[in-house]
Design a protein around this motif. Structure first.
Motif, PDB file in Angstrom:
ATOM      1  N   UNK A  95      46.065  32.999  67.316  1.00  0.00           N
ATOM      2  CA  UNK A  95      44.884  33.789  66.984  1.00  0.00           C
ATOM      3  C   UNK A  95      44.819  34.122  65.492  1.00  0.00           C
ATOM      4  N   UNK A  96      45.976  34.147  64.844  1.00  0.00           N
ATOM      5  CA  UNK A  96      46.015  34.486  63.417  1.00  0.00           C
ATOM      6  C   UNK A  96      45.351  33.430  62.546  1.00  0.00           C
ATOM      7  N   UNK A  97      45.175  32.221  63.062  1.00  0.00           N
ATOM      8  CA  UNK A  97      44.506  31.180  62.293  1.00  0.00           C
ATOM      9  C   UNK A  97      45.465  30.173  61.698  1.00  0.00           C
ATOM     10  N   UNK A  98      44.892  29.180  61.011  1.00  0.00           N
ATOM     11  CA  UNK A  98      45.693  28.115  60.411  1.00  0.00           C
ATOM     12  C   UNK A  98      46.577  28.673  59.299  1.00  0.00           C
ATOM     13  N   UNK A 122      47.345  39.871  56.221  1.00  0.00           N
ATOM     14  CA  UNK A 122      46.007  39.298  56.371  1.00  0.00           C
ATOM     15  C   UNK A 122      45.933  38.639  57.744  1.00  0.00           C
ATOM     16  N   UNK A 123      44.748  38.631  58.299  1.00  0.00           N
ATOM     17  CA  UNK A 123      44.541  38.082  59.645  1.00  0.00           C
ATOM     18  C   UNK A 123      43.130  37.529  59.705  1.00  0.00           C
ATOM     19  N   UNK A 124      43.003  36.279  60.088  1.00  0.00           N
ATOM     20  CA  UNK A 124      41.662  35.697  60.207  1.00  0.00           C
ATOM     21  C   UNK A 124      40.910  36.296  61.385  1.00  0.00           C
ATOM     22  N   UNK A 125      39.600  36.361  61.260  1.00  0.00           N
ATOM     23  CA  UNK A 125      38.780  36.805  62.368  1.00  0.00           C
ATOM     24  C   UNK A 125      37.495  35.983  62.426  1.00  0.00           C
ATOM     25  N   UNK A 338      37.403  26.495  60.466  1.00  0.00           N
ATOM     26  CA  UNK A 338      38.632  26.770  59.717  1.00  0.00           C
ATOM     27  C   UNK A 338      39.041  25.565  58.871  1.00  0.00           C
ATOM     28  N   UNK A 339      38.987  24.390  59.482  1.00  0.00           N
ATOM     29  CA  UNK A 339      39.524  23.223  58.782  1.00  0.00           C
ATOM     30  C   UNK A 339      38.657  22.838  57.595  1.00  0.00           C
TER      31      UNK A 339
END
Lengths: 487, 487
Positions: A95-98, A122-125, A338-339
């Protein structure tokens, strides 16, 4: 500045405390083990993903000029391919992302926002709307209140409403939320009379707050942060958390400078990274020596809203709970988004992203200036210091001139007040100001131009001006010619 | 079959009823007006999105064979470009998703699932985990319960837990949830003794339920649907809603056929659309003449999990509330993901997507067969009718043979029970079955192979088998050689 973050675990709501850790979490220590044959995860086979790679025609970071005298020079890099581990982006992900993207945004938050303590996370959302939904349900129980500017972003209020979390409006001036009003509310809070405990969460949009575009300066921020600290000196009340929703940080347009004087606008001198950052109001993170700030960034205004991608910068206690909230709802943000954003940021590098933001800021500034310049040509404008919610701002009143031709390409938003005192139907008490505002809105829409009523941005949703109408005119979207609507 | 859907508005929780309509919704009627100058939305300028287009190397729909004797023929279409309105995908969008994609999935749901009433709606969502989170908070208040299979998907339970919505386990057999157990629970429900009202929501994974892969046949589905109808005959109880979480519909592998007899497997005869659909267990929608089913589809297993994209098919009353839930949280699914998946589906067309699913189904079936074939070679397997939760299934017991070399490429999931009765530490009562299960799991992980304990899939999280360990072996992810771990 570095300090000892307070223990914030008791800030969490019953809902957040109950949110379970993923049942697979105990196995994660094995996940990345070299040579591991992972038959645990239930992943589909990447051999069957129908996409081998993604590519895009993407702009170079310096496509837009940073001085108004330069031309745009659209230079493309084709094909922008995602990096080697593209498969990771399409597979189930943390869930935190790439990891690559986490690294890039951590560098950005560190260099640009300069948090006052060291171990921030930091944490992606999945965009600031979803991010705020997770924050408010993580921090507040139903029946509690959140301190908000009296005029604020209505979607953030709409997110709270189904959870029975209520906005507690704080007076505003030309810098947004007033610190004296905030302090008075907290000092005088009467739990019995209010029917809810003293609020422990502030929702702040310190830059470009809707609908008037107000921005808080450093002294105001320091005052508000200090109030958070003061109303957190004993265990019972040690819980004033500030959520900074800040999509417009990079787009701060500065004061409007009349056309004749504009060549000296200090904005255009900000042509390198450090001067650019110094020319912008800082994040609350810069003063946050206690880990009380949850900052929400988004790529919506700087890359594209459709990305539904952004990130939190906050104390790890909050980041951990927010990550759990993502695991049982959105999971990781979309891997395609994301990519591609990771790919463009890797290509641009940190310096290129800053350069991109500098170009973007100038573009929106030019559009703002163009709109106000045209209004100045179309109307007799008189300037005066504002009062009430406009205190501290320069306000313009426009009087009709004989019609003449105007041209202009505009882009972003502007608050407009329309005086109805002398309208015949108003004077005869046949229509209220609210009636006239809606009638004007509908007639404008029928004629082909759409504004938003200012009352939509009133935190508690029940605003009525006795004598005037209010509109927010957005000048951010696409180049448009106002002439068709003025003539 | 077409009928009059019941009025389901009283099924909604307090939370869902309180969820506000977007404050801008009143203006939407103007949004698409030709020639409209929209200065209301606050959209960023699409001129500043750094992506001009996206493209991808994507597979043709017929890349994978549909008969085991054919070779794969990877044929690529390059470049797969998104269609003309790409900008829409990157701009702020309606929570319902891109219209082109809505049209494609509506056609798919109509032709493949054949709902038993006419005015069903489709609505895009950000993956089934998020979709279930919205369903359960839309239908249930805190303190209520949801009927679930005793063995089920743990993430769905984890999503409910923070909202204090509790799983009510229903007995299972080889077809998953038992209708007799379901009926008994509802009939005998004692609100006072249970401390909660009779549950009105069923969470069902009718195909490939975790961890054992059970699938419900048509008679079972009809029985369960009939129970929903019966426990909905008066206003007080007119609220049994079935949420069908069905990621594996297209991947149904059918019965395992021993290697020697496999040439007659009817699966491989299903080489055209209508026979393919007829060879698969249908959706609950096919029996849903009252609009009681909320079906959740996902592209995770058929395109890629990283897409975080799927759709609901359900009664419009539910779709409207779920759309409101999206507006104040995730908004639209990621535009990059939507646009690329739309592009590939437009290219494939409906027939091509079905062809793709047929190829995919065969690939996973071949891997399942290969895994079981290899187990049959490695162990003495004896077959017997199952009992208890295995009732109605063929079960195999494996006894060790002298070691010999095996090779195999495997892919998806298989439930395995490990008997500890004769383990010395168990016989001497030094270790429990749970201790031995965990010890075996850790030693396997240290050796480089990872399984998931079966107990993770026990709905209420407190399972302990007195004499055995249970693992779920996933054979879906990538081609792997088991030989390294068996020797």
């Amino acid at each position: 500045m570095s300090g000892e973050p307070i223990d914030v675990s008791h800030h969490l709501s019953a809902l957040a405390r109950a949110r379970p850790v993923s049942p697979l979490k105990g196995l994660f220590k094995y996940w990345g083990k070299p040579g591991l044959l992972n038959l645990a995860g239930g992943l589909p086979s990447a051999a069957y993903f129908p996409f081998a790679d993604l590519s895009a025609n993407a702009l170079q970071a310096d496509s837009f000029p940073i001085k108004p005298t330069q031309e745009s020079s659209f230079s493309w890099f084709w094909k922008l391919l995602w990096w080697g581990q593209g498969e990771d982006a399409l597979q189930y992900g943390m869930a935190a992302g790439l990891p690559q993207l986490q690294k890039i945004i951590k560098e950005f938050s560190a260099k640009v926002y300069q948090p006052a303590y060291d171990n921030y996370a930091v944490l992606l959302h999945a965009g600031n709307t979803d991010a705020w939904s997770k924050v408010v349900t993580t921090l507040c129980n139903p029946g509690e209140g959140v301190l908000v500017s009296k005029w604020t972003y209505p979607s953030a209020m709409a997110t709270m409403q189904p959870h029975n979390i209520r906005p507690i409006p704080v007076d505003t001036d030309a810098q947004g939320m007033r610190s004296d009003s905030l302090r008075a509310i907290l000092t005088e809070w009467d739990e019995a009379a209010r029917g809810m405990p003293r609020p422990h969460v502030i929702y702040a949009v310190p830059i470009g707050e809707n609908p008037t575009g107000t921005t808080a300066g450093i002294p105001r921020r320091k005052e508000i942060y200090q109030i958070c600290v003061e109303f957190g000196t004993d265990f019972r009340s040690s819980r004033t958390i500030l959520c900074e929703d800040d999509p417009y940080w990079a787009l701060q347009e500065g004061e409007y400078v009349p056309k004749a004087e504009r060549k000296d606008n200090p904005l255009f001198a900000a042509d390198e990274e450090s001067r650019f950052i110094a020319s912008l109001q800082p994040s609350y993170l810069k003063f946050d020596y206690q880990g009380r700030v949850i900052r929400m960034d988004t790529f919506s205004k700087t890359i594209a809203p459709g990305a539904r991608l952004g990130w939190y910068t906050c104390h790890p206690t909050f980041a951990e709970r927010l990550e759990r909230a993502s695991e049982t709802s959105t999971q990781a943000p979309c891997g395609f988004g994301q990519s591609l954003i990771t790919a463009v940021l890797i290509q641009w590098k940190y310096e290129g992203f800053i350069r991109w933001l500098m170009g973007l800021r100038l573009q929106y500034t030019l559009r703002r200036d163009c709109l106000v310049d045209n209004l100045a040509e179309e109307f007799h404008l008189t300037s005066a210091p504002g009062t009430g919610i406009w205190e501290g701002a320069e306000c313009f009143t426009g009087y009709a001139k004989p019609r003449r031709s105007v041209n202009g390409y505009f882009n972003e938003k502007l608050p407009v007040k329309v005086h109805f005192e002398h309208h015949p139907a108003f004077a005869a008490k046949r229509m209220t100001a609210a009636d006239l505002e809606m009638k004007l809105l509908e007639e404008l829409a029928e004629a082909g131009v759409l504004f938003v009523p200012g009352a939509y941005f009133w935190a508690t949703g029940d605003y009525a001006d006795p004598t005037a109408g209010h509109f927010r005119i957005s000048f951010s979207d696409a180049s448009v010619r106002l002439i068709d609507f003025l003539h």
